[in-house]
Design a protein around this motif. Structure first.
Motif, short mmCIF file in Angstrom:
data_model
loop_
_atom_site.label_atom_id
_atom_site.label_comp_id
_atom_site.label_asym_id
_atom_site.label_seq_id
_atom_site.Cartn_x
_atom_site.Cartn_y
_atom_site.Cartn_z
N ALA A 618 0.84 -1.20 0.00
CA ALA A 618 0.00 0.00 0.00
C ALA A 618 0.87 1.24 0.00
O ALA A 618 0.65 2.17 -0.78
N HIS A 621 2.53 1.78 -3.33
CA HIS A 621 1.56 2.22 -4.33
C HIS A 621 1.19 3.68 -4.13
O HIS A 621 1.14 4.45 -5.08
N ILE A 622 0.97 4.05 -2.87
CA ILE A 622 0.62 5.44 -2.56
C ILE A 622 1.78 6.36 -2.92
O ILE A 622 1.59 7.43 -3.50
N MET A 625 1.80 6.96 -6.61
CA MET A 625 0.67 7.66 -7.20
C MET A 625 0.50 9.09 -6.71
O MET A 625 -0.23 9.86 -7.30
N THR A 626 1.15 9.44 -5.61
CA THR A 626 0.91 10.77 -5.04
C THR A 626 2.16 11.63 -5.09
O THR A 626 3.27 11.13 -5.23
N ILE A 630 1.01 16.62 -1.03
CA ILE A 630 -0.25 16.33 -0.36
C ILE A 630 -0.04 15.67 0.99
O ILE A 630 -0.98 15.46 1.75
N LEU A 704 2.29 6.31 8.27
CA LEU A 704 2.09 6.06 6.84
C LEU A 704 2.77 7.14 6.02
O LEU A 704 3.42 6.88 5.01
N LEU B 272 -5.47 8.63 1.18
CA LEU B 272 -4.26 7.96 0.69
C LEU B 272 -4.59 6.55 0.23
O LEU B 272 -4.12 6.11 -0.83
N PHE B 273 -5.38 5.87 1.03
CA PHE B 273 -5.71 4.48 0.66
C PHE B 273 -6.62 4.41 -0.56
O PHE B 273 -6.70 3.38 -1.22
N TYR B 275 -5.99 5.71 -3.21
CA TYR B 275 -5.08 5.51 -4.35
C TYR B 275 -4.76 4.03 -4.57
O TYR B 275 -4.24 3.65 -5.62
N THR B 276 -5.02 3.21 -3.57
CA THR B 276 -4.70 1.78 -3.69
C THR B 276 -5.87 0.97 -4.25
O THR B 276 -5.76 -0.25 -4.38
N MET B 362 -7.52 -0.53 2.55
CA MET B 362 -7.60 -0.63 1.09
C MET B 362 -8.96 -1.15 0.68
O MET B 362 -9.59 -0.66 -0.26
#
Lengths: 717, 373
Positions: A618, A621-622, A625-626, A630, A704, B272-273, B275-276, B362
């Motif tokens: 996760a 992936h985050i 993508m970010t 942010i 996170l 944030l999640f 995006y998953t 998720m």
């Protein structure tokens, strides 16, 4: 040794060998090699070889010398004896001429008297052959062998040591073995070559006096025949004939020629000139080598023996192994033993083996060639007529139509059975009979008229009973067609089943960097099969697994992987189970992302599971993508500033503190610092960002953000 | 000397072409060598034709007016710095778009004005069609500024003077037609704002916000009671695009209990999640243990999934989790026992608990995106 010539040339070369040997024998004589002439298969040639002599078969198969013999011998005597004697008295046999000694045996009356007459002009040693193959007979024969050995030692002035006789036994066994293998090519159906051609090789090889090289030469011919057979060079289907009876050779080869000229093929010659003398080897391991020699030679099933069970046994074996359709017995005129025995042979072949039999009474004269041709042609035609009632093409039609229509195998077998009137059924791998209404009575079962063919992949067998009126070859051909159709049906079913399985959820991917590891898993799962998911091995070091039975099925699969990975290098990543086959490629890409995460750390384990990497996945992936802007970083910014300004390690401390869910002891252990070093750091962090006032969710948020930020840095780096 | 009748003729001919405005622009340019641009009120260039040099303009490559080109064409035209003519296309007192003629022959002003009027008449229908789903009919400049904010990577340099920091972004989903999103309504909450309208969202960029005023803004937006997502205050205009994307992801998570304003910091984790979601939806990421728990809840009408998630969010603290769930501690203990026997995992292990929580986040984000209010 690879032969350069074509087979027909090779056959002709061997045919000419006997003629060439006429000159060769003189050369050997000039070199000082003694020659021992022989007439009978009962003489142990090893004794001659042991003394350094050349054992050679003396001429005895030509009609031309019969008339010379008849000046002294009765006309009613067997042509073999007359021809042999005729060659001797006329001195027309070069081998006889150069022979230092002639060996005879007390086989038949004709021969006994011939040897007496021959001894007047040639040294002849006669071995006394018992008329029975009993224990007493063997013991008697052994003594005769020893007596012959002693005679040879005295005659040739050579002491036969144990090593010499054993060497001779070894060479002769090798020659017999190679000739036997050559004969065995005729077990192939259809036959690769004519029986006459095989006979040329066998006969010709007896006139090769360089014994050491004979096995190699014969083996090369055998290999050549098999090589050409694999390429499709073979005879068409012909009735397969076994020739038995009196010794065949020279002018009596007309029997073999007429059989093969009239559409048959001689697959085996059971006479002394053929398989009979090649069937048994001398037991080289035997301590009593002369006993072994005696046993081997006395076991020859000649009609002078009483009873002659060995001949019946050998005939039965040949009929089965060589898939014989008919038996032709050649009885030389005047050979009372063979003539009388033919009654038993006929009974055995007709009743027990259920195949046709014919006896041809003949001599060496060409006068009866036409008659023989007529009779044999009718005989072969008779065999073919039985087969012609059965249209094999129609059988193919029945099977093919059934397969394309999608008929059950039960139905196809029944149809074939109804047409051919041959009782056939298939036993599947569970032993079930298809169709299940076949009944064969017990006597028939016992009678060796049942034939079986095991199906490919051990998925059962096909069984048929050969009715007396049916040709064995046809039954075998029908068995072959049905076996192939069953295998085809099963294979198609398996392919469909496999395709269905590949689309059946749950699915998962297995990735590895080691092809060896994946192959081990794939092989292991394939071997188990039962209750195992379906695996497909891909070239890109992955396995796609389908038919996973939920959580339990996946766990079972993981245990299997653990078992097979014990002995293999490398590691595996076993993915999660997913349900939609459309997710296949995306799931694989996700597993590769996890693989990257695993490789970032040290590889310690053999099996890695996706569920242990949810968080990292996760976060990765985050991070991907970010953008940095942010991320909720206010608190983290002031920690970083403190680290930069005062050189502290607060950021890393915070990271581990949050990772260990604010457990002081675990955090200290992770940072490898003392608790007392950690506490002030935590206190300072609290001063800056009031961490202890934040709830769990806030802390997870912070953690996170730190994790994602870290991955972003790693990606840039 | 240009003849207006000639223009009438070829304009008429172009009406039968597939790309009417493109053909008209092309023919006008060929006849007059003046650049012709049809620009919508949102700054989109519907059609154009011009000389080689002009074709190099950034706006033409992007298909919409950049801020620099806007200033060059519109501001300079108004101030008389160039030989351009701008003709607004109106409908019911609303500006639908503009016809812009550049590099005109100043001696032929009368001709070009006449030509401009014809082009306005012809293009009206096309501008109407383009703007039919537009909520707000905002000034072109505002639209260009907003487009620059959300399209350009480094807009701070260009727009910092116009939009003084700090900033807050709010997005409103357009599909929520039950709510009447009025410019004035938003303007009441904060007067320093630009509004940017896209196909599915309306984004408001609030500027000149400071620490004291920020909370006031949040309160006012909350009081409006519109379904929206609002960011935290930030100082860098370059972050607007990323923020907008993030807020859109938060907005995409729809749950029945969600109404009104979603604040960024409150929805940070969910955002944030979000995006998953492709991992769940496209890659089929699935956990058998969690699936068992969800099945159990469905079958027996329990709340084990929610309980476990709260427990993990509370750092495995039974007391705090029980309090948040409004249940007794003993009930919490009982539920955790049931959950453990259902999923067969030790969720008190640090790594396992974090992994489970990540999966649940998720899963929920993907589920939320699949829901519609």
């Amino acid at each position: 040794m690879k032969l350069i010539q074509d087979l027909p040339e090779i056959f002709e070369e061997f045919k000419e060998k006997r003629r060439q040997a006429f000159l060769e024998i003189k050369e050997y004589k000039d070199k000082g090699n003694p020659v021992v002439g022989m007439y009978c298969a009962y003489f142990p040639t090893e004794l001659a070889m042991a003394v350094g002599a050349i054992p050679v078969g003396l001429c005895s198969f030509a009609n031309e010398t019969v008339s010379a013999a008849e000046r002294e011998l009765p006309k009613s005597m067997c042509p073999l004896v007359k021809s042999s004697y005729g060659f001797a008295v006329e001195d027309k046999c070069p081998f006889f001429h150069f022979a230092d000694l002639v060996i005879g045996e007390t086989t038949c009356d004709g021969k006994k008297k011939m040897y007496e007459l021959m001894a007047e002009f040639k040294p002849v040693f006669v071995m006394e052959l018992p008329n029975s193959q009993s224990g007493k007979g063997i013991e008697f024969w052994k003594q005769e062998v020893l007596r012959t050995k002693e005679f040879f030692e005295e005659f040739f002035h050579v002491v036969i040591t144990d090593r010499m006789i054993r060497e001779a036994v070894h060479i002769s066994n090798e020659i017999r073995t190679s000739l036997k293998k050559l004969y065995e090519v005729m077990k192939l159906n259809p036959a690769p070559v004519l029986g006459g051609d095989i006979q040329k090789i066998v006969t010709g090889s007896k006139y090769r006096f360089d014994f050491q090289t004979t096995p190699e030469v014969v083996d090369a011919v055998t290999a050549k025949i098999l090589e050409e057979y694999d390429k499709g060079k073979m005879l068409e289907y012909r009735p397969r004939i076994l020739v038995t009876g009196c010794p065949i050779g020279g002018d009596s080869m007309k029997i073999i020629h007429e059989i093969e000229n009239n559409g048959g093929v001689v697959v085996a010659v059971e006479n002394c000139s053929g398989v009979k003398t090649l069937d048994q080897m001398i037991d080289e391991e035997e301590e009593d080598i002369y006993g072994a020699i005696a046993r081997r030679y006395l076991s020859t099933g000649c009609s002078i023996m009483t009873p002659n069970d060995n001949r019946i046994e050998l005939l039965g074996r040949i009929i089965d192994e060589y898939q014989v359709d008919g038996v032709v017995e050649m009885v030389l005129t005047g050979c009372h033993a063979t003539g009388a025995e033919s009654i038993y042979i006929r009974k055995f072949v007709n009743k027990e083996k259920g195949i046709p039999y014919i006896a041809i009474d003949t001599d060496y004269s060409p006068a009866d060639k036409g008659q023989i041709a007529t009779r044999l042609s009718a005989f072969i035609e008779m065999i073919q007529v039985q087969d012609d009632e059965l249209d094999m093409n129609y059988c193919y039609k029945i099977v093919l139509s059934g397969l394309t229509r999608g008929d059950s195998i039960n139905h196809i077998v029944k149809k074939v059975r109804d047409y051919t009137k041959i009782p056939i059924c298939i036993y599947d791998q569970r032993g079930r009979k298809i169709p299940d209404d076949l009944y064969i009575n017990k006597t028939d079962i016992k009678s060796e008229r049942i034939i079986e063919k095991v199906l490919e992949g051990n998925c059962g067998k096909i069984v048929a009973f050969i009715p007396p009126e049916k040709r064995r070859t046809n039954v075998l051909e029908i068995l072959d067609i049905l076996a192939k159709s069953y295998e085809l049906r099963e294979r198609s079913f398996c392919v469909q089943k496999l395709k269905a399985q590949q689309d059946t959820p749950d699915f998962l991917w297995v990735l590895s960097e080691s092809t060896q590891a994946l192959k081990a898993i794939y092989k292991g799962a394939s071997e188990i099969q039962a209750e195992m998911p379906c695996l497909v091995l891909h070239d890109d070091k992955s396995i796609f697994v389908s038919c996973v039975q939920g959580k339990d099925g996946r766990e079972k699969f993981i245990r299997l992987c653990e078992k097979y990975m014990e002995k293999v290098e490398g590691f595996l990543l076993i993915g999660n189970g997913f349900f939609d086959v459309h997710n296949k490629e995306n799931n694989k890409a996700m597993q590769y992302e996890i693989l990257k995460i695993i490789k970032r750390n040290k590889i310690r384990k053999k099996i890695y599971l996706t569920e242990n990497y949810y968080y990292e996945l996760a976060a990765a992936h985050i991070s991907k993508m970010t953008e940095k802007g942010i991320r909720y970083q206010n608190d983290l910014e002031c920690i970083k500033r403190e680290d930069e300004e005062k050189g502290k390690n607060l950021y890393e401390t915070l990271y581990w503190y949050l990772k260990m869910k604010r457990n002081i002891s675990q955090t200290a252990a992770s940072l490898k610092i003392h608790r007392n070093t950690l506490l002030p750091r935590i206190a300072r962090i609290n001063e800056l960002i009031a961490l202890d006032e934040k709830d769990g969710a806030e802390c997870e948020k912070l953690f996170l953000t730190m994790e994602v930020g870290l991955l972003g840095v790693n990606r840039i780096l | 000397m240009y003849n207006i009748d000639v223009c009438y003729k070829f304009i008429f001919g172009s009406m039968f072409e597939e790309m009417v405005l493109d053909d008209i622009a092309q023919k006008v340019y060929e006849y007059t060598r003046a650049g012709v641009f049809f620009v919508s009120c949102s700054g989109e260039i519907l059609a154009y034709s011009c000389g080689k040099e002009e074709r190099k303009a950034c706006s033409l490559k992007k298909g919409c007016l950049t801020f620099e080109d806007y200033k060059r064409i519109f501001d300079d035209t108004v101030s008389g710095k160039n030989q351009n003519l701008i003709f607004p296309v109106y409908h019911l007192k609303r500006v639908l778009g503009y016809v812009v003629l550049t590099h005109i022959n100043t001696e032929q002003q009368t001709f070009f004005r006449e030509l401009g009027r014809i082009l306005v008449q012809i293009s009206q229908e096309f501008f109407e069609e383009k703007g039919k789903n537009t909520f707000f009919h905002l000034p072109l400049k505002e639209q260009v500024i907003c487009r620059t904010i959300f399209a350009e990577k480094q807009c701070h340099k260009i727009l910092a003077d116009i939009l003084e920091g700090n900033y807050i972004i709010i997005i409103f989903p357009k599909e929520d037609i039950i709510q009447k999103i009025d410019y004035l309504t938003i303007n009441q909450a904060w007067k320093h704002l630009y509004v940017y309208e896209e196909e599915a969202y309306i984004t408001a960029v609030l500027y000149k916000v400071n620490d004291q005023k920020a909370q006031d803004v949040y309160n006012r937006i909350a009081n409006i009671n519109l379904s929206c997502c609002i960011s935290e205050m930030f100082g860098d205009l370059d972050v607007c695009r990323a923020k907008q994307d993030f807020l859109k992801h938060i907005m995409s998570i729809r749950r029945q209990e969600d109404v009104g304003m979603k604040r960024e910091k409150d929805w940070y984790m969910e955002g944030l999640f979000a995006y998953t979601s492709p991992l769940i939806k496209d890659a089929g990421l699935n956990d058998y243990s969690i699936s068992c728990l969800i099945e159990e809840d469905k079958k027996n009408n329990t709340e084990f999934y929610h309980t476990l998630k709260m427990y993990l969010l509370c750092e495995n603290n039974i007391t705090i989790a029980a309090k948040k769930l409004y249940i007794h501690r003993n009930t919490m203990v009982y539920r955790l026992k049931q959950i453990k026997s259902c999923i067969g995992l030790d969720f008190n292990d640090g790594d396992i608990s974090r992994g489970l929580l990540a999966f649940m986040m998720m899963h929920d984000a993907a589920e939320g995106q699949g829901n519609k209010q």
